[in-house]
Design a protein around this motif. Structure first.
Motif, PDB file in Angstrom:
ATOM      1  N   ALA A  19       3.717   1.890  -0.912  1.00 34.68           N
ATOM      2  CA  ALA A  19       2.964   0.801  -1.528  1.00 34.68           C
ATOM      3  C   ALA A  19       1.971   0.243  -0.513  1.00 34.68           C
ATOM      4  CB  ALA A  19       3.913  -0.300  -1.990  1.00 34.68           C
ATOM      5  N   ALA A  20       0.708   0.169  -0.893  1.00 32.51           N
ATOM      6  CA  ALA A  20      -0.315  -0.390  -0.011  1.00 32.51           C
ATOM      7  C   ALA A  20      -0.492  -1.870  -0.336  1.00 32.51           C
ATOM      8  CB  ALA A  20      -1.629   0.375  -0.177  1.00 32.51           C
ATOM      9  N   LEU A  21       0.114  -2.721   0.488  1.00 33.39           N
ATOM     10  CA  LEU A  21       0.061  -4.170   0.297  1.00 33.39           C
ATOM     11  C   LEU A  21      -0.725  -4.806   1.445  1.00 33.39           C
ATOM     12  CD1 LEU A  21       3.811  -4.783  -0.676  1.00 33.39           C
ATOM     13  CD2 LEU A  21       1.863  -4.430  -2.213  1.00 33.39           C
ATOM     14  N   ASP A  22      -1.780  -4.137   1.873  1.00 33.09           N
ATOM     15  CA  ASP A  22      -2.481  -4.517   3.103  1.00 33.09           C
ATOM     16  C   ASP A  22      -3.862  -5.116   2.834  1.00 33.09           C
ATOM     17  OD1 ASP A  22      -3.174  -1.955   2.138  1.00 33.09           O
ATOM     18  OD2 ASP A  22      -4.012  -1.366   4.061  1.00 33.09           O
ATOM     19  N   GLN A  23      -4.018  -5.791   1.704  1.00 33.25           N
ATOM     20  CA  GLN A  23      -5.309  -6.423   1.423  1.00 33.25           C
ATOM     21  C   GLN A  23      -5.668  -7.362   2.576  1.00 33.25           C
ATOM     22  OE1 GLN A  23      -2.659  -6.631  -0.635  1.00 33.25           O
ATOM     23  NE2 GLN A  23      -3.183  -5.550  -2.507  1.00 33.25           N
ATOM     24  N   ALA A  31      -8.910  -8.586  -4.914  1.00 34.72           N
ATOM     25  CA  ALA A  31      -7.527  -8.387  -5.354  1.00 34.72           C
ATOM     26  C   ALA A  31      -7.009  -9.621  -6.077  1.00 34.72           C
ATOM     27  CB  ALA A  31      -6.640  -8.054  -4.152  1.00 34.72           C
ATOM     28  N   ARG A  56       2.111 -10.759  -2.875  1.00 32.58           N
ATOM     29  CA  ARG A  56       2.893  -9.720  -2.191  1.00 32.58           C
ATOM     30  C   ARG A  56       4.389  -9.998  -2.294  1.00 32.58           C
ATOM     31  NH1 ARG A  56      -0.915 -10.454   2.399  1.00 32.58           N
ATOM     32  NH2 ARG A  56      -2.467  -8.793   2.324  1.00 32.58           N
ATOM     33  N   LYS A 104      -1.487  -2.182   8.815  1.00 41.65           N
ATOM     34  CA  LYS A 104      -2.928  -1.888   8.845  1.00 41.65           C
ATOM     35  C   LYS A 104      -3.496  -2.458  10.145  1.00 41.65           C
ATOM     36  CE  LYS A 104      -7.116  -3.906   6.830  1.00 41.65           C
ATOM     37  NZ  LYS A 104      -8.099  -2.846   6.810  1.00 41.65           N
ATOM     38  N   SER A 262      -0.047   6.551  -2.049  1.00 43.37           N
ATOM     39  CA  SER A 262      -0.076   5.300  -1.285  1.00 43.37           C
ATOM     40  C   SER A 262      -1.142   4.439  -1.942  1.00 43.37           C
ATOM     41  CB  SER A 262      -0.405   5.540   0.188  1.00 43.37           C
ATOM     42  OG  SER A 262      -0.480   4.307   0.877  1.00 43.37           O
ATOM     43  N   SER A 264      -2.828   1.013  -3.881  1.00 43.31           N
ATOM     44  CA  SER A 264      -2.944  -0.437  -3.807  1.00 43.31           C
ATOM     45  C   SER A 264      -3.358  -0.978  -5.171  1.00 43.31           C
ATOM     46  CB  SER A 264      -3.969  -0.844  -2.742  1.00 43.31           C
ATOM     47  OG  SER A 264      -4.181  -2.233  -2.752  1.00 43.31           O
ATOM     48  N   ARG A 265      -4.639  -0.779  -5.524  1.00 44.93           N
ATOM     49  CA  ARG A 265      -5.125  -1.317  -6.784  1.00 44.93           C
ATOM     50  C   ARG A 265      -4.375  -0.732  -7.968  1.00 44.93           C
ATOM     51  NH1 ARG A 265      -6.790  -0.677 -10.895  1.00 44.93           N
ATOM     52  NH2 ARG A 265      -6.843   1.560 -10.545  1.00 44.93           N
ATOM     53  N   THR A 268      -1.047  -2.508  -8.547  1.00 48.26           N
ATOM     54  CA  THR A 268      -1.077  -3.879  -9.072  1.00 48.26           C
ATOM     55  C   THR A 268      -1.862  -4.017 -10.378  1.00 48.26           C
ATOM     56  OG1 THR A 268      -3.019  -4.403  -7.708  1.00 48.26           O
ATOM     57  CG2 THR A 268      -0.845  -4.832  -6.750  1.00 48.26           C
TER      58      THR A 268
END
Length: 297
Positions: A19-23, A31, A56, A104, A262, A264-265, A268
């Protein structure tokens, strides 16, 4: 088996996705907008980051967010100082969810040169890496962008990525090298072929004790990156969603059996702050299920 060995085994062979939660500062307003949080509700950067942290945390606390489907999660540096249920986020991910934490580390992109964007300088990187390793982080992620099939630009991107990767490895972490190819590029397929060859060359120069992961745009030619996935110095090849919808990203990923997601968008998509918890968990669970199935297809 030590925690480090467990994390390494999970990332090398585990079934599931990252999961890419690195905004970060640049991507957070967009986001939040997709999440139903208008920029008018926050006046300062601290308030903005507080809103994205709430999102998150809600994702991480959802019932479907655990190692049965999510094997890793990428965090923004600021997130490492946050807590969930009284624990540092990285510790909560591993101890309570069984999810391997990544960080990140890039600071954004330089202007376009030779149709590509290399990473900006990362002052104090060694200190950041040392702190991350001490905090239980397993690896890092660093992003560049390729906009067209320009061999010189692509080589500059990949060379810089591997220079940074060696610094990360020296700090005891595993780097996720991310040379993203813009999905809207008119020469995407050609750029991917050039990128694959550049990556093969640089991976081939790694020492026997130097391992990387690769995060790549889902290729136009299915299976293009299989040779990289099979390379002994590559722990895993993961795919970014790059702006594709969840359904399209999953459909494309399912054609690449040696890549896992992996996203992100795409992870979500459809989530809204004002959803009731049950509705939020159901929508997130549906996305997690789709991405998991595409990753293990």
């Amino acid at each position: 088996m030590s925690d480090l060995d467990k994390k390494r085994a999970q990332m090398a062979t585990g079934a599931g996705f990252i999961a890419a939660l690195d905004q970060s500062g640049g991507s957070t307003p967009k986001a939040l907008g997709l999440y139903g949080v208008d920029a008018s509700v926050f006046d300062t950067e601290d308030e903005m980051f507080a809103e994205i942290q709430k999102m998150r945390e809600r994702i991480i606390l959802a019932p479907d967010f655990d190692q049965s489907k999510v094997i890793g999660a990428i965090l923004f540096e600021r997130t490492l100082a946050e807590q969930i249920k009284g624990k540092a986020v990285a510790d909560y991910l591993w101890d309570d969810c069984g999810v391997v934490p990544f960080l990140k580390i890039d600071k954004g992109l330089e202007d376009i040169v030779d149709d590509c964007q290399v990473m900006k300088p990362m002052p104090g990187l060694e200190d950041v890496l040392a702190s991350a390793a001490q905090g239980g982080v397993f690896g890092t992620k660093e992003r560049s962008v390729i906009h067209a099939a320009n061999a010189a630009g692509i080589e500059a991107v990949v060379a810089q990525q591997f220079d940074v990767a060696r610094v990360v490895i020296a700090a005891g972490l595993v780097p996720i090298v991310e040379p993203e190819v813009n999905i809207n590029s008119d020469s995407k397929a050609e750029a991917e072929v050039i990128l694959k060859e550049a990556l093969m060359a640089h991976v081939g120069r790694l020492n026997a004790d130097q391992n990387v992961m690769l995060k790549l745009t889902i290729p136009e030619m299915p299976g293009l990156y299989d040779e990289l996935a099979d390379h002994p110095r590559v722990m895993r090849v993961v795919a970014l969603s790059g702006g594709y919808s969840t359904d399209e990203a999953c459909a494309r990923l399912s054609e690449n059996s040696k890549m896992i997601a992996s996203f992100s968008r795409a992870l979500t998509e459809g989530l809204q702050r004002d959803m009731a918890d049950a509705d939020f968990d159901a929508a997130l669970g549906q996305n997690i299920g789709k991405i998991y199935q595409a990753s293990v297809a």
